[in-house]
Design a protein around this motif. Structure first.
Motif, PDB file in Angstrom:
ATOM      1  N   LEU A 166       0.798  -1.229   0.000  1.00 18.68           N
ATOM      2  CA  LEU A 166       0.000   0.000   0.000  1.00 18.68           C
ATOM      3  C   LEU A 166       0.836   1.289   0.000  1.00 18.68           C
ATOM      4  N   PRO A 167       1.848   1.426   0.866  1.00 20.71           N
ATOM      5  CA  PRO A 167       2.648   2.664   0.814  1.00 20.71           C
ATOM      6  C   PRO A 167       3.415   2.817  -0.498  1.00 20.71           C
ATOM      7  N   ASP A 168       3.873   1.703  -1.055  1.00 24.51           N
ATOM      8  CA  ASP A 168       4.604   1.753  -2.320  1.00 24.51           C
ATOM      9  C   ASP A 168       3.703   2.229  -3.449  1.00 24.51           C
ATOM     10  N   VAL A 169       2.501   1.699  -3.504  1.00 22.46           N
ATOM     11  CA  VAL A 169       1.558   2.106  -4.546  1.00 22.46           C
ATOM     12  C   VAL A 169       1.199   3.581  -4.375  1.00 22.46           C
ATOM     13  N   GLU A 170       0.994   4.010  -3.138  1.00 19.25           N
ATOM     14  CA  GLU A 170       0.669   5.416  -2.875  1.00 19.25           C
ATOM     15  C   GLU A 170       1.807   6.330  -3.337  1.00 19.25           C
ATOM     16  N   ARG A 171       3.046   5.926  -3.044  1.00 18.43           N
ATOM     17  CA  ARG A 171       4.204   6.714  -3.457  1.00 18.43           C
ATOM     18  C   ARG A 171       4.302   6.801  -4.979  1.00 18.43           C
ATOM     19  N   ARG A 172       4.117   5.663  -5.651  1.00 13.19           N
ATOM     20  CA  ARG A 172       4.194   5.663  -7.112  1.00 13.19           C
ATOM     21  C   ARG A 172       3.051   6.447  -7.735  1.00 13.19           C
ATOM     22  N   LYS A 173       1.874   6.391  -7.126  1.00 10.55           N
ATOM     23  CA  LYS A 173       0.733   7.147  -7.634  1.00 10.55           C
ATOM     24  C   LYS A 173       0.977   8.652  -7.496  1.00 10.55           C
ATOM     25  N   LYS A 174       1.521   9.068  -6.359  1.00  7.19           N
ATOM     26  CA  LYS A 174       1.835  10.492  -6.164  1.00  7.19           C
ATOM     27  C   LYS A 174       2.873  10.962  -7.178  1.00  7.19           C
ATOM     28  N   SER A 175       3.866  10.129  -7.421  1.00  5.24           N
ATOM     29  CA  SER A 175       4.899  10.464  -8.396  1.00  5.24           C
ATOM     30  C   SER A 175       4.306  10.597  -9.797  1.00  5.24           C
ATOM     31  N   ALA A 176       3.454   9.656 -10.169  1.00  8.20           N
ATOM     32  CA  ALA A 176       2.815   9.697 -11.487  1.00  8.20           C
ATOM     33  C   ALA A 176       1.923  10.921 -11.605  1.00  8.20           C
ATOM     34  N   HIS A 177       1.246  11.269 -10.524  1.00  3.10           N
ATOM     35  CA  HIS A 177       0.370  12.448 -10.509  1.00  3.10           C
ATOM     36  C   HIS A 177       1.206  13.714 -10.730  1.00  3.10           C
ATOM     37  N   GLN A 178       2.344  13.797 -10.057  1.00  6.13           N
ATOM     38  CA  GLN A 178       3.220  14.965 -10.205  1.00  6.13           C
ATOM     39  C   GLN A 178       3.775  15.064 -11.623  1.00  6.13           C
ATOM     40  N   GLU A 179       4.189  13.934 -12.183  1.00 11.06           N
ATOM     41  CA  GLU A 179       4.730  13.943 -13.543  1.00 11.06           C
ATOM     42  C   GLU A 179       3.678  14.379 -14.554  1.00 11.06           C
ATOM     43  N   LEU A 180       2.466  13.857 -14.399  1.00 12.11           N
ATOM     44  CA  LEU A 180       1.392  14.227 -15.316  1.00 12.11           C
ATOM     45  C   LEU A 180       1.018  15.698 -15.141  1.00 12.11           C
ATOM     46  N   ALA A 181       0.973  16.171 -13.907  1.00 10.04           N
ATOM     47  CA  ALA A 181       0.658  17.582 -13.656  1.00 10.04           C
ATOM     48  C   ALA A 181       1.703  18.478 -14.295  1.00 10.04           C
ATOM     49  N   SER A 182       2.948  18.078 -14.217  1.00 10.06           N
ATOM     50  CA  SER A 182       4.027  18.850 -14.834  1.00 10.06           C
ATOM     51  C   SER A 182       3.865  18.897 -16.353  1.00 10.06           C
ATOM     52  N   LEU A 183       3.514  17.767 -16.944  1.00  8.75           N
ATOM     53  CA  LEU A 183       3.289  17.746 -18.391  1.00  8.75           C
ATOM     54  C   LEU A 183       2.126  18.654 -18.781  1.00  8.75           C
ATOM     55  N   VAL A 184       1.063  18.605 -18.004  1.00  9.67           N
ATOM     56  CA  VAL A 184      -0.123  19.419 -18.310  1.00  9.67           C
ATOM     57  C   VAL A 184       0.204  20.904 -18.193  1.00  9.67           C
ATOM     58  N   ILE A 185       0.960  21.255 -17.172  1.00 14.26           N
ATOM     59  CA  ILE A 185       1.313  22.666 -16.974  1.00 14.26           C
ATOM     60  C   ILE A 185       2.193  23.180 -18.107  1.00 14.26           C
ATOM     61  N   ASN A 186       3.122  22.360 -18.555  1.00 15.42           N
ATOM     62  CA  ASN A 186       4.096  22.783 -19.560  1.00 15.42           C
ATOM     63  C   ASN A 186       3.725  22.370 -20.981  1.00 15.42           C
ATOM     64  N   ILE A 187       2.480  22.058 -21.200  1.00 15.09           N
ATOM     65  CA  ILE A 187       2.073  21.545 -22.509  1.00 15.09           C
ATOM     66  C   ILE A 187       2.075  22.645 -23.566  1.00 15.09           C
ATOM     67  N   ASN A 188       2.330  22.232 -24.766  1.00 12.33           N
ATOM     68  CA  ASN A 188       2.271  23.125 -25.915  1.00 12.33           C
ATOM     69  C   ASN A 188       0.819  23.601 -26.062  1.00 12.33           C
ATOM     70  N   PRO A 189       0.589  24.897 -26.210  1.00  8.03           N
ATOM     71  CA  PRO A 189      -0.786  25.404 -26.317  1.00  8.03           C
ATOM     72  C   PRO A 189      -1.603  24.755 -27.441  1.00  8.03           C
ATOM     73  N   ASP A 190      -0.940  24.310 -28.489  1.00  4.01           N
ATOM     74  CA  ASP A 190      -1.654  23.662 -29.595  1.00  4.01           C
ATOM     75  C   ASP A 190      -2.284  22.333 -29.174  1.00  4.01           C
ATOM     76  N   LEU A 191      -1.726  21.699 -28.157  1.00  8.60           N
ATOM     77  CA  LEU A 191      -2.223  20.394 -27.724  1.00  8.60           C
ATOM     78  C   LEU A 191      -3.352  20.497 -26.708  1.00  8.60           C
ATOM     79  N   LYS A 192      -3.653  21.691 -26.243  1.00 10.27           N
ATOM     80  CA  LYS A 192      -4.689  21.854 -25.216  1.00 10.27           C
ATOM     81  C   LYS A 192      -6.088  21.517 -25.714  1.00 10.27           C
ATOM     82  N   THR A 193      -6.256  21.394 -26.993  1.00 11.24           N
ATOM     83  CA  THR A 193      -7.569  21.038 -27.536  1.00 11.24           C
ATOM     84  C   THR A 193      -7.680  19.533 -27.808  1.00 11.24           C
ATOM     85  N   SER A 194      -6.631  18.796 -27.545  1.00 10.33           N
ATOM     86  CA  SER A 194      -6.643  17.364 -27.855  1.00 10.33           C
ATOM     87  C   SER A 194      -7.413  16.561 -26.813  1.00 10.33           C
TER      88      SER A 194
END
Length: 103
Positions: free
Chosen positions: A61-89
Motif C-alpha cells: 500500500l505505501p509503495d503504490v501510494e508513493r508511485r501514484k503520487k509520483s505519477a500524478h506529479q509527472e502528469l501535472a508537470s506535463l499538463v502545466i508545460n504543454i504546448n498550447p496547440d495540444l490543449k484542444t486534444s
C-alpha cells in the motif's frame, strides 16, 4: 512532448489508482478471511500464513501510494508545460480529468 507522452502518463496514473483500490480491497478481504478463521479455530496454523499474506498486502500500500503520487506529479508537470496547440486534444482532456479524479 507529444499527445502520446500525455496518454502514457495518464494511463500510468489510472493504472496505479486501480492498483491502489485493488490492494485496499484485498486488505479487507484478507482481514475478513483471517477473522473467520480465528473465530472457527484460533490455533490453526493457516492463520499465520494468512497473516503473512495480509502483511504483504499492507507492505504494498505505501509503495503504490508513493508511485501514484509520483505519477500524478509527472502528469501535472506535463499538463502545466504543454504546448498550447495540444490543449484542444482528447489526450489533454483525459489527462486533466485523471488529475482531478485521482488527487
Amino acid at each position: 512532448m507529444s499527445t502520446r507522452d500525455l496518454s502514457i502518463k495518464t494511463n500510468v496514473l489510472k493504472r496505479l489508482a486501480k492498483e491502489q483500490v485493488f490492494y485496499n480491497e484485498e486488505k479487507q478481504r484478507q482481514q475478513k478471511r483471517i477473522d473467520a478463521m480465528v473465530a472457527k479455530d484460533p490455533e490453526n496454523y493457516d492463520i499465520k500464513k494468512q497473516r503473512e499474506v495480509l502483511d504483504e498486502t499492507l507492505d504494498m500500500l505505501p509503495d503504490v501510494e508513493r508511485r501514484k503520487k509520483s505519477a500524478h506529479q509527472e502528469l501535472a508537470s506535463l499538463v502545466i508545460n504543454i504546448n498550447p496547440d495540444l490543449k484542444t486534444s482528447k489526450e489533454y482532456e483525459d489527462a486533466v480529468q485523471a488529475l482531478e479524479a485521482f488527487e
